[in-house]
Structures are given as C-alpha cells and as structure tokens.
Design an enzyme around this catalytic site. Structure first.
Site, mmCIF file in Angstrom:
data_model
loop_
_atom_site.group_PDB
_atom_site.id
_atom_site.type_symbol
_atom_site.label_atom_id
_atom_site.label_comp_id
_atom_site.label_asym_id
_atom_site.label_seq_id
_atom_site.Cartn_x
_atom_site.Cartn_y
_atom_site.Cartn_z
ATOM 1 N N ASN A 159 -59.246 -51.836 -61.049
ATOM 2 C CA ASN A 159 -58.298 -51.262 -61.992
ATOM 3 C C ASN A 159 -58.921 -51.146 -63.387
ATOM 4 O O ASN A 159 -59.797 -51.919 -63.760
ATOM 5 C CB ASN A 159 -56.961 -52.008 -62.009
ATOM 6 C CG ASN A 159 -57.063 -53.492 -62.256
ATOM 7 O OD1 ASN A 159 -58.062 -54.112 -61.949
ATOM 8 N ND2 ASN A 159 -56.012 -54.068 -62.809
ATOM 9 N N GLU A 182 -57.478 -50.590 -67.009
ATOM 10 C CA GLU A 182 -56.309 -50.492 -67.891
ATOM 11 C C GLU A 182 -56.686 -49.851 -69.218
ATOM 12 O O GLU A 182 -57.859 -49.738 -69.576
ATOM 13 C CB GLU A 182 -55.696 -51.880 -68.110
ATOM 14 C CG GLU A 182 -55.097 -52.443 -66.836
ATOM 15 C CD GLU A 182 -54.397 -53.770 -67.040
ATOM 16 O OE1 GLU A 182 -53.743 -54.218 -66.094
ATOM 17 O OE2 GLU A 182 -54.510 -54.371 -68.133
ATOM 18 N N CYS A 210 -55.296 -47.309 -61.336
ATOM 19 C CA CYS A 210 -55.319 -48.355 -60.320
ATOM 20 C C CYS A 210 -56.674 -48.366 -59.613
ATOM 21 O O CYS A 210 -57.401 -47.370 -59.592
ATOM 22 C CB CYS A 210 -54.236 -48.102 -59.275
ATOM 23 S SG CYS A 210 -52.552 -48.202 -59.894
ATOM 24 N N GLU A 255 -57.325 -48.374 -56.444
ATOM 25 C CA GLU A 255 -57.395 -47.419 -55.342
ATOM 26 C C GLU A 255 -57.729 -46.019 -55.873
ATOM 27 O O GLU A 255 -58.501 -45.274 -55.271
ATOM 28 C CB GLU A 255 -56.057 -47.355 -54.593
ATOM 29 C CG GLU A 255 -55.577 -48.684 -54.041
ATOM 30 C CD GLU A 255 -54.656 -49.422 -55.015
ATOM 31 O OE1 GLU A 255 -54.999 -49.544 -56.217
ATOM 32 O OE2 GLU A 255 -53.599 -49.884 -54.557
ATOM 33 N N CYS A 295 -49.328 -49.258 -55.008
ATOM 34 C CA CYS A 295 -48.137 -48.738 -55.688
ATOM 35 C C CYS A 295 -47.808 -47.345 -55.123
ATOM 36 O O CYS A 295 -48.585 -46.764 -54.354
ATOM 37 C CB CYS A 295 -48.380 -48.676 -57.200
ATOM 38 S SG CYS A 295 -49.439 -47.320 -57.743
ATOM 39 N N CYS A 303 -50.466 -44.626 -55.782
ATOM 40 C CA CYS A 303 -51.674 -44.786 -54.969
ATOM 41 C C CYS A 303 -51.422 -44.402 -53.515
ATOM 42 O O CYS A 303 -52.310 -43.876 -52.851
ATOM 43 C CB CYS A 303 -52.210 -46.206 -55.069
ATOM 44 S SG CYS A 303 -53.019 -46.507 -56.644
HETATM 45 ZN ZN LIG Z 1 -51.631 -47.854 -57.804
#
Ligand SMILES: [Zn+2]
Length: 148
Positions: free
Chosen positions: A44, A46, A55, A57, A97, A100
């Site tokens: 990830n 940020e 993210c 993924e 999520c 993703c």
């Molecule tokens: Zn995600």
C-alpha cells in the site's frame, strides 16, 4: 496451506514491509502469480491527502499491467496488519476492499480465469482462499462493454 500458496503469501509479507502507511499504520502486501509462475508484488502507498491512497493489490496489478501481463494473472495473495515497532502484526486474514475486488475482476475477465484470491494474515496460517467471482458476484467488467 500448500507450498505454492505459502510462497505467494510470503512474497506478499515481504512486499508489505515496504508499505508507505504513516497515516493508517496499516501495512498491506499483495503478490500476484502469473501464468508463467512469475510473482509480482506490491504494497500500500498512502498519501497525505488520504483519498489518493493506493492499495497493495492495486499497486501489484498496475505493475503487472506495466509489464504487459494483465491477461496472465492467475492468483493473488493479500496480507496486512497494524505496523507496531517496525513489524506488521496480525493473525486475522485480510480481504480486498471493494475497489480492489473490481480491479482484480478486470484482470480475471481479461485473463479468462476466475482468479483465486488468497486472503492471509501478516503472521500465522490464517487463510481464506476464494475466487474473485465469489468476492465480487455479478461483477461489471470489460466483457460488459465489449472488451476482452
Ligand atoms: Zn483496496
């Protein structure tokens, strides 16, 4: 956990160590296995604006796409947990999520494979392996707009 899945989970754990997660302090790693066995990973990433966060993924699959291999995706492992004292900790399996899931579905539809998603933990043997079709049923994807 089979040796092949463990290898993918370990690659995701290794990737998670590079997480740029100073805001959530939640590190995530993802590792994608391609049809030729190659593993490509991501973590990830940020951002101070929060909403621009990527993210793990997404990072991994964008890297796969940059290599021209989005149609070769076969499976992906995901791990994550809170970063404490420089290590990512957690024994609960982590699931992708919603965004993703949609991005994994893109690779699944283009590869014409129901990509397996191995949801693992930062530590231990927790594992929940599900095909993307179960994580995102009735998905909208490339086929719906005539791309495939
Ligand atoms: Zn995600």
């Amino acid at each position: 956990m089979t040796p092949e899945i463990r290898q993918l989970v370990e690659a995701a754990r290794e990737a998670a160590k590079q997480a740029h997660a100073p805001y959530s302090t939640y590190g995530v790693g993802a590792a994608v296995r391609l049809s030729d066995g190659q593993i490509i990973s991501g973590c990830n990433f940020e951002n101070a604006s929060y909403g621009m966060t990527l993210c793990a993924e997404t990072v991994a699959l964008a890297t796969v796409n940059s290599a021209g291999k989005l149609r070769d995706v076969r499976e992906i492992a995901i791990v994550g947990g809170l970063i404490k004292e420089g290590a990512i900790q957690g024994i609960e399996s982590v699931h992708p999520c919603g965004r993703c899931r949609q991005i994994i579905n893109e690779a699944a539809q283009l590869s014409k494979h129901d990509v397996m998603v191995h949801c693992a933990a930062a530590e231990g043997d927790a594992l929940n392996s599900l095909p993307i079709s179960a994580l995102l049923p009735h998905a909208f994807g490339p086929a719906d707009i005539g791309v495939g």
